[in-house]
Write a protein that holds these residues in place. Sequence first.
Motif: not given
Length: 443
Positions: A148-155, A171-177, A291-300
Amino acid sequence: MLRRLKIFFAILTVCFSFSGIAQTYQLPAGKKFHKVKFELINNLMIIPVEVNGTELSFVLDSGVGTPILFNLSDQDSIQLNSVTEITINGLGKGDPINALKSTGNFVKLGSVKNVSQDIYVVMDAGINFSPDLGVPVHGIIGYELFRDFVVDINYTNKAIKFYNPDTYKHRISKKSRVLDMSVIRKKAYLNASVLVKGTEEVPVRLLMDTGSSDAVWLFEDDRLQIPQKYYEDFLGKGLAGDIYGKRTKIHHLKISDYILKDAKAAFPDMETFNTIMDFGGRNGSLGGEVLKRFNLVFDYANRKVVLKKNSNFNKMFQYNISGINLQHAGIRYVSERIADRNGIVYSDHKTYGDIQMVLQGATRLSVVPEIIVSGIRQGSPAHSAGLQEGDVILAVNGKPIHRYKMQEIMSMLNDNKDKKVKVLVERYNNDLLFSFVLKPLFE
């Protein structure tokens, strides 16, 4: 004093059962996101959740469909609506377990609300993750929130933002994939590759499982063979029993162009998965230690996941070198002298307990958790030194363990290879001191 659990079953309710209302989580009109802080315990995210007005703690588990409640013994009361009996399957070698299905429940995380949530309730007291984690955990929740959401997890900051998908802009940066993911039967999968041995990478399809504290699980097949150096180990708990397998180290795990070298991996016994009829091409799973080695955005909704490596990325993978598993097992009383007659303070340490009493101004009596050895690996340094299951841990390297959280105690026991560890335990009302040296596992 023990509190008695009261669970109220409502067959018909006015407040929470609504005919025709979909089970969806929503933000208030005009609100773009809601932020939730979490505790990171053993690589698992513990979040506060209210169920029908009762405050509980849940693991945010992307690998679970319908929320599951368990360990309700420390609650005075909780209302469960429209209850029926069901049987559910879970990981582990045991049989399917009996449970209750409750519909029309009001669930909220701050301003995030669902007025008609189905919940499965497991009444088996043996299914309880709290003793292993050292904090109260009452259930697991996942899929509907990710759906139901875009879930942004900042470990890094230990915070989750639940964004309204209709207004969210990536918001995509050069350091994101930005990677494609698939969502099948309420679970999210990601393509990666592993180099187990030799020189050839093997492409794998992995379940993204925030409810697993481990790093990487791989399913053995013709392409994925277990390395020669491994050890048999307890991998974790499932709803249907304990999970065992072979723990090892692989050359690397590759996700997009991110490479995690010397990655911790486990090959679970496949009997654990006997309730799964079709893996759908799945080769294993990614757990919290990766997974905790990344900050993640889940967009189901758009089948995308955004990864950005964080300060955890280059940290060494943690192994249970000592071979000791720990568990909370009730409480004990600890007395400490805090001052002499002249008022000179000898000890001002806080304890990891809830109750403290000062007696005659000089002695502090604290009620603290009792930590026991819940399991020990055959042939491990701790086993060879003589430690046994059921031993009560009193101190590690001279440090009274009641001043520390479970994760900190495990770190003391497994800190560095070639380090000498001294463990003071209580066994049959006798204090015994054991020492052993931590040896590298795969060298």
